[in-house]
Design a protein around this motif. Structure first.
Motif, PDB file in Angstrom:
ATOM      1  N   VAL A 161       0.851  -1.134   0.023  1.00 12.24           N
ATOM      2  CA  VAL A 161      -0.006  -0.011   0.129  1.00 12.24           C
ATOM      3  C   VAL A 161       0.928   1.099  -0.128  1.00 12.24           C
ATOM      4  CG1 VAL A 161      -1.581   1.388   1.342  1.00 12.24           C
ATOM      5  CG2 VAL A 161      -1.910  -1.065   1.027  1.00 12.24           C
ATOM      6  N   LEU A 162       1.937   1.227   0.753  1.00  8.00           N
ATOM      7  CA  LEU A 162       2.783   2.391   0.909  1.00  8.00           C
ATOM      8  C   LEU A 162       3.779   2.435  -0.209  1.00  8.00           C
ATOM      9  CD1 LEU A 162       3.454   2.084   4.658  1.00  8.00           C
ATOM     10  CD2 LEU A 162       2.080   3.863   3.411  1.00  8.00           C
ATOM     11  N   GLY A 163       3.937   1.495  -1.185  1.00 12.39           N
ATOM     12  CA  GLY A 163       4.826   1.650  -2.586  1.00 12.39           C
ATOM     13  C   GLY A 163       6.267   1.232  -2.263  1.00 12.39           C
ATOM     14  N   VAL A 164       6.206   0.435  -1.051  1.00 13.83           N
ATOM     15  CA  VAL A 164       7.887  -0.075  -0.722  1.00 13.83           C
ATOM     16  C   VAL A 164       7.922  -1.451  -0.692  1.00 13.83           C
ATOM     17  CG1 VAL A 164       8.325   2.360   0.238  1.00 13.83           C
ATOM     18  CG2 VAL A 164       7.455   0.258   1.743  1.00 13.83           C
ATOM     19  N   SER A 165       8.977  -1.830  -0.393  1.00 13.42           N
ATOM     20  CA  SER A 165       9.310  -3.325  -0.243  1.00 13.42           C
ATOM     21  C   SER A 165       9.001  -3.588   1.473  1.00 13.42           C
ATOM     22  CB  SER A 165      10.835  -3.648  -0.512  1.00 13.42           C
ATOM     23  OG  SER A 165      11.683  -3.238   0.341  1.00 13.42           O
ATOM     24  N   GLU A 166       8.699  -4.978   1.639  1.00 12.50           N
ATOM     25  CA  GLU A 166       8.513  -5.246   2.998  1.00 12.50           C
ATOM     26  C   GLU A 166       9.601  -5.083   3.783  1.00 12.50           C
ATOM     27  OE1 GLU A 166       6.567  -8.958   5.641  1.00 12.50           O
ATOM     28  OE2 GLU A 166       7.485  -9.482   3.707  1.00 12.50           O
ATOM     29  N   PRO A 167      11.027  -5.544   3.393  1.00 12.94           N
ATOM     30  CA  PRO A 167      12.142  -5.028   4.299  1.00 12.94           C
ATOM     31  C   PRO A 167      12.218  -3.576   4.491  1.00 12.94           C
ATOM     32  CG  PRO A 167      12.889  -6.698   2.678  1.00 12.94           C
ATOM     33  CD  PRO A 167      11.224  -6.312   2.307  1.00 12.94           C
ATOM     34  N   THR A 168      11.714  -2.797   3.619  1.00 14.59           N
ATOM     35  CA  THR A 168      11.847  -1.337   4.088  1.00 14.59           C
ATOM     36  C   THR A 168      11.044  -0.699   4.692  1.00 14.59           C
ATOM     37  OG1 THR A 168      12.596  -0.679   1.639  1.00 14.59           O
ATOM     38  CG2 THR A 168      11.539   0.981   2.570  1.00 14.59           C
ATOM     39  N   PHE A 169       9.730  -1.397   4.916  1.00  8.44           N
ATOM     40  CA  PHE A 169       8.729  -1.035   5.844  1.00  8.44           C
ATOM     41  C   PHE A 169       9.166  -1.573   7.290  1.00  8.44           C
ATOM     42  CE2 PHE A 169       4.789  -2.158   8.196  1.00  8.44           C
ATOM     43  CZ  PHE A 169       4.268  -0.781   8.121  1.00  8.44           C
ATOM     44  N   ILE A 170       9.553  -2.513   7.412  1.00  7.96           N
ATOM     45  CA  ILE A 170       9.991  -3.199   8.477  1.00  7.96           C
ATOM     46  C   ILE A 170      11.023  -2.463   9.035  1.00  7.96           C
ATOM     47  CG2 ILE A 170      11.125  -4.921   9.720  1.00  7.96           C
ATOM     48  CD1 ILE A 170       9.497  -6.930   7.927  1.00  7.96           C
ATOM     49  N   LYS A 171      12.121  -1.884   8.217  1.00  4.44           N
ATOM     50  CA  LYS A 171      13.104  -1.165   8.756  1.00  4.44           C
ATOM     51  C   LYS A 171      12.626   0.288   9.245  1.00  4.44           C
ATOM     52  CE  LYS A 171      17.857   0.668   7.325  1.00  4.44           C
ATOM     53  NZ  LYS A 171      17.790   1.818   8.328  1.00  4.44           N
ATOM     54  N   PHE A 172      11.682   0.783   8.398  1.00  7.11           N
ATOM     55  CA  PHE A 172      11.186   2.184   8.699  1.00  7.11           C
ATOM     56  C   PHE A 172      10.431   2.086  10.181  1.00  7.11           C
ATOM     57  CE2 PHE A 172       7.345   4.765   8.638  1.00  7.11           C
ATOM     58  CZ  PHE A 172       7.817   6.058   8.261  1.00  7.11           C
ATOM     59  N   LYS A 173       9.692   1.096  10.385  1.00 10.20           N
ATOM     60  CA  LYS A 173       9.149   0.744  11.874  1.00 10.20           C
ATOM     61  C   LYS A 173      10.175   0.965  12.847  1.00 10.20           C
ATOM     62  CE  LYS A 173       6.451  -2.672  11.602  1.00 10.20           C
ATOM     63  NZ  LYS A 173       5.601  -3.524  12.299  1.00 10.20           N
ATOM     64  N   LYS A 174      11.276   0.203  12.392  1.00  9.55           N
ATOM     65  CA  LYS A 174      12.386  -0.002  13.549  1.00  9.55           C
ATOM     66  C   LYS A 174      13.281   1.345  13.612  1.00  9.55           C
ATOM     67  CE  LYS A 174      16.580  -2.327  14.353  1.00  9.55           C
ATOM     68  NZ  LYS A 174      17.765  -3.281  13.564  1.00  9.55           N
ATOM     69  N   ASP A 175      13.446   2.093  12.578  1.00  9.26           N
ATOM     70  CA  ASP A 175      14.062   3.243  12.762  1.00  9.26           C
ATOM     71  C   ASP A 175      12.998   4.430  13.212  1.00  9.26           C
ATOM     72  OD1 ASP A 175      16.021   2.134  11.572  1.00  9.26           O
ATOM     73  OD2 ASP A 175      16.081   2.874   9.684  1.00  9.26           O
ATOM     74  N   ASN A 176      11.693   4.324  13.103  1.00 10.47           N
ATOM     75  CA  ASN A 176      10.913   5.428  13.598  1.00 10.47           C
ATOM     76  C   ASN A 176       9.685   4.722  14.662  1.00 10.47           C
ATOM     77  OD1 ASN A 176      11.195   7.697  11.400  1.00 10.47           O
ATOM     78  ND2 ASN A 176      11.224   5.918  10.436  1.00 10.47           N
ATOM     79  N   PRO A 177      10.075   4.680  15.754  1.00  8.88           N
ATOM     80  CA  PRO A 177       9.216   4.090  16.836  1.00  8.88           C
ATOM     81  C   PRO A 177       7.912   4.663  16.634  1.00  8.88           C
ATOM     82  CG  PRO A 177      11.475   4.740  17.855  1.00  8.88           C
ATOM     83  CD  PRO A 177      11.229   5.502  16.398  1.00  8.88           C
ATOM     84  N   GLU A 178       7.671   5.705  16.629  1.00 13.18           N
ATOM     85  CA  GLU A 178       6.321   6.479  16.356  1.00 13.18           C
ATOM     86  C   GLU A 178       5.618   5.534  15.273  1.00 13.18           C
ATOM     87  OE1 GLU A 178       3.900  10.612  15.965  1.00 13.18           O
ATOM     88  OE2 GLU A 178       6.054  10.416  15.450  1.00 13.18           O
TER      89      GLU A 178
END
Length: 128
Positions: A39-56
């Motif tokens: 939905v966000l137009g990124v790969s799954e690893p990118t989304f997982i890393k985004f959540k890890k890097d952005n606690p909010e």
């Protein structure tokens, strides 16, 4: 003074209000990380890393998931209160430990008789 260009690729996702709202909504419908990424137009690893890097982002995703569960439970109880027999039975099993029991018995409620007709060895000796 303008910031110096650090080079490299710009981030695929930013933790802005629009993205966080979208992530929360995806959590509410119990979307998987793979679905969120699509939905966000990124790969799954990118989304997982985004959540890890952005606690909010991880926090709003988890909050959305819990809100979605509460909303679903509210709808289930509403259906049960309206007399939906299937929902009443399901909730009884889930929350009250109720279960379906099937008892099988022989004639007049007695024991079931078991008769062995042929053994595998006898079949093998007969060439079947």
């Amino acid at each position: 003074m303008a910031q110096k260009n650090k080079g490299g690729r710009p981030p695929a996702l930013e933790a802005n209000q629009k993205t966080l709202k979208q992530i929360k909504g995806l959590g509410q419908i119990q979307a998987t990380t793979k679905e969120c990424a699509a939905v966000l137009g990124v790969s799954e690893p990118t989304f997982i890393k985004f959540k890890k890097d952005n606690p909010e982002a991880a926090e709003v995703f988890d909050l959305g998931k819990e809100q979605g569960k509460a909303s679903l439970r509210r709808m289930q109880f509403s259906a049960a209160e309206k007399g939906n027999a299937t929902m009443l039975i399901w909730l009884g099993k889930q929350l009250l430990g109720q279960s379906d029991r099937q008892e099988i018995s022989g004639p007049a409620g007695g024991a079931i008789e078991v008769e062995q007709i042929t053994t595998w060895r006898e079949l093998a000796q007969k060439g079947r």
